[in-house]
Design a protein around this motif. Sequence first.
Motif, PDB file in Angstrom:
ATOM      1  N   ALA A  31     -61.747  22.337  53.431  1.00  0.00           N
ATOM      2  CA  ALA A  31     -61.848  21.240  54.491  1.00  0.00           C
ATOM      3  C   ALA A  31     -62.241  20.086  53.877  1.00  0.00           C
ATOM      4  CB  ALA A  31     -62.573  21.707  55.695  1.00  0.00           C
ATOM      5  N   LEU A  32     -63.105  19.636  53.093  1.00  0.00           N
ATOM      6  CA  LEU A  32     -63.453  18.650  52.762  1.00  0.00           C
ATOM      7  C   LEU A  32     -62.365  17.960  51.738  1.00  0.00           C
ATOM      8  CD1 LEU A  32     -65.517  16.340  51.882  1.00  0.00           C
ATOM      9  CD2 LEU A  32     -66.331  17.810  50.015  1.00  0.00           C
ATOM     10  N   ILE A  33     -61.699  18.777  51.013  1.00  0.00           N
ATOM     11  CA  ILE A  33     -60.683  18.254  50.339  1.00  0.00           C
ATOM     12  C   ILE A  33     -59.248  17.695  51.077  1.00  0.00           C
ATOM     13  CG2 ILE A  33     -58.878  18.884  48.531  1.00  0.00           C
ATOM     14  CD1 ILE A  33     -61.019  20.675  47.412  1.00  0.00           C
ATOM     15  N   PHE A  34     -59.178  18.509  51.935  1.00  0.00           N
ATOM     16  CA  PHE A  34     -58.065  18.268  53.168  1.00  0.00           C
ATOM     17  C   PHE A  34     -58.629  16.914  53.828  1.00  0.00           C
ATOM     18  CE2 PHE A  34     -55.728  22.157  53.667  1.00  0.00           C
ATOM     19  CZ  PHE A  34     -55.456  22.391  52.375  1.00  0.00           C
ATOM     20  N   ASP A  35     -59.760  16.894  54.124  1.00  0.00           N
ATOM     21  CA  ASP A  35     -60.271  15.434  54.849  1.00  0.00           C
ATOM     22  C   ASP A  35     -59.907  14.401  54.011  1.00  0.00           C
ATOM     23  OD1 ASP A  35     -60.916  16.477  57.444  1.00  0.00           O
ATOM     24  OD2 ASP A  35     -62.847  16.895  56.782  1.00  0.00           O
ATOM     25  N   ALA A  36     -60.486  14.628  52.526  1.00  0.00           N
ATOM     26  CA  ALA A  36     -60.375  13.387  51.785  1.00  0.00           C
ATOM     27  C   ALA A  36     -58.888  12.987  51.490  1.00  0.00           C
ATOM     28  CB  ALA A  36     -60.882  13.816  50.297  1.00  0.00           C
ATOM     29  N   VAL A  37     -58.016  14.026  51.591  1.00  0.00           N
ATOM     30  CA  VAL A  37     -56.284  13.652  51.327  1.00  0.00           C
ATOM     31  C   VAL A  37     -55.995  13.009  52.485  1.00  0.00           C
ATOM     32  CG1 VAL A  37     -54.411  14.932  51.176  1.00  0.00           C
ATOM     33  CG2 VAL A  37     -56.004  15.567  49.609  1.00  0.00           C
ATOM     34  N   TYR A  38     -56.395  13.338  53.701  1.00  0.00           N
ATOM     35  CA  TYR A  38     -56.098  12.885  55.079  1.00  0.00           C
ATOM     36  C   TYR A  38     -56.603  11.175  54.977  1.00  0.00           C
ATOM     37  CZ  TYR A  38     -55.598  11.115  59.674  1.00  0.00           C
ATOM     38  OH  TYR A  38     -55.207  10.372  60.623  1.00  0.00           O
ATOM     39  N   TRP A  46     -52.909  17.264  56.897  1.00  0.00           N
ATOM     40  CA  TRP A  46     -54.172  17.642  56.362  1.00  0.00           C
ATOM     41  C   TRP A  46     -55.165  17.657  57.314  1.00  0.00           C
ATOM     42  CZ3 TRP A  46     -53.265  19.253  51.918  1.00  0.00           C
ATOM     43  CH2 TRP A  46     -52.059  18.887  51.288  1.00  0.00           C
ATOM     44  N   MET A  47     -55.249  16.657  58.225  1.00  0.00           N
ATOM     45  CA  MET A  47     -56.423  16.798  59.396  1.00  0.00           C
ATOM     46  C   MET A  47     -56.139  17.883  60.356  1.00  0.00           C
ATOM     47  SD  MET A  47     -58.847  15.593  61.144  1.00  0.00           S
ATOM     48  CE  MET A  47     -59.117  13.991  60.064  1.00  0.00           C
ATOM     49  N   LYS A  48     -55.041  18.347  60.474  1.00  0.00           N
ATOM     50  CA  LYS A  48     -55.057  19.376  61.543  1.00  0.00           C
ATOM     51  C   LYS A  48     -55.337  20.905  60.685  1.00  0.00           C
ATOM     52  CE  LYS A  48     -54.004  17.586  65.277  1.00  0.00           C
ATOM     53  NZ  LYS A  48     -54.919  17.432  66.108  1.00  0.00           N
ATOM     54  N   SER A  49     -54.932  20.865  59.535  1.00  0.00           N
ATOM     55  CA  SER A  49     -55.436  21.871  58.326  1.00  0.00           C
ATOM     56  C   SER A  49     -56.807  22.060  58.216  1.00  0.00           C
ATOM     57  CB  SER A  49     -54.660  21.834  57.137  1.00  0.00           C
ATOM     58  OG  SER A  49     -53.110  21.785  57.277  1.00  0.00           O
ATOM     59  N   ALA A  50     -57.364  20.685  57.908  1.00  0.00           N
ATOM     60  CA  ALA A  50     -58.815  20.787  58.059  1.00  0.00           C
ATOM     61  C   ALA A  50     -59.656  21.272  59.005  1.00  0.00           C
ATOM     62  CB  ALA A  50     -59.366  19.058  57.618  1.00  0.00           C
ATOM     63  N   GLY A 115     -65.217  12.759  60.393  1.00  0.00           N
ATOM     64  CA  GLY A 115     -64.890  14.339  59.928  1.00  0.00           C
ATOM     65  C   GLY A 115     -65.039  14.349  58.459  1.00  0.00           C
ATOM     66  N   LEU A 116     -64.880  13.446  57.776  1.00  0.00           N
ATOM     67  CA  LEU A 116     -65.103  13.359  56.093  1.00  0.00           C
ATOM     68  C   LEU A 116     -66.512  13.335  56.024  1.00  0.00           C
ATOM     69  CD1 LEU A 116     -63.788  13.135  53.350  1.00  0.00           C
ATOM     70  CD2 LEU A 116     -63.751  10.790  53.793  1.00  0.00           C
ATOM     71  N   TRP A 117     -67.337  12.628  56.526  1.00  0.00           N
ATOM     72  CA  TRP A 117     -68.820  12.599  56.123  1.00  0.00           C
ATOM     73  C   TRP A 117     -69.415  14.031  56.503  1.00  0.00           C
ATOM     74  CZ3 TRP A 117     -70.989   9.543  53.000  1.00  0.00           C
ATOM     75  CH2 TRP A 117     -70.380   8.345  52.965  1.00  0.00           C
ATOM     76  N   LEU A 118     -69.079  14.519  57.835  1.00  0.00           N
ATOM     77  CA  LEU A 118     -69.732  15.816  58.242  1.00  0.00           C
ATOM     78  C   LEU A 118     -69.029  17.164  57.182  1.00  0.00           C
ATOM     79  CD1 LEU A 118     -69.015  15.365  62.005  1.00  0.00           C
ATOM     80  CD2 LEU A 118     -71.448  15.578  60.840  1.00  0.00           C
TER      81      LEU A 118
END
Length: 146
Positions: A31-38, A46-50, A115-118
């Motif tokens: 989820a962290l990786i997907f947030d960073a990509v988004y 990417w956001m929905k997948s995260a 979302g990315l920070w959390l």
Amino acid sequence: MYTHPIPTRSRVAYALYALLNPIPFGFFVAALIFDAVYARTGELLWMKSAAWLVSIGLLFAILPRLINLVHVWLPRNRVLAAEKWDFWLNLVAIVLAIVNAFVHSRDAYGAMPEGLWLSALTVLLLSLGFVLLAVQRAAPEETGHE
């Protein structure tokens, strides 16, 4: 004279805990990786997948935490200080992941940067718990029991 320590946890519970405990960590890292990509691309996928990864990680976090709760806080068990720290770090990480799931339920643009920070804090706390346990268990000459 009995020279081996008496095990304080059920072998089945320990095996189940050891099997299930790393699974939520993997979901939260993904989820962290997907947030960073988004955050970098702005692609909604990417956001929905995260959001799905955070939710599934929370589902897989329930059983290992219940097993850990019983092991760490039952009075007959003697546990390492690092195990208590790991329990609290995991508990705070799960609370952050719950908040993160609610943040990810927002509109995609409204979920960043929280979302990315959390996600990053969740992974950091879980990693810190793993490191504390590894360091404590690597030093067998110290007792470390409370």
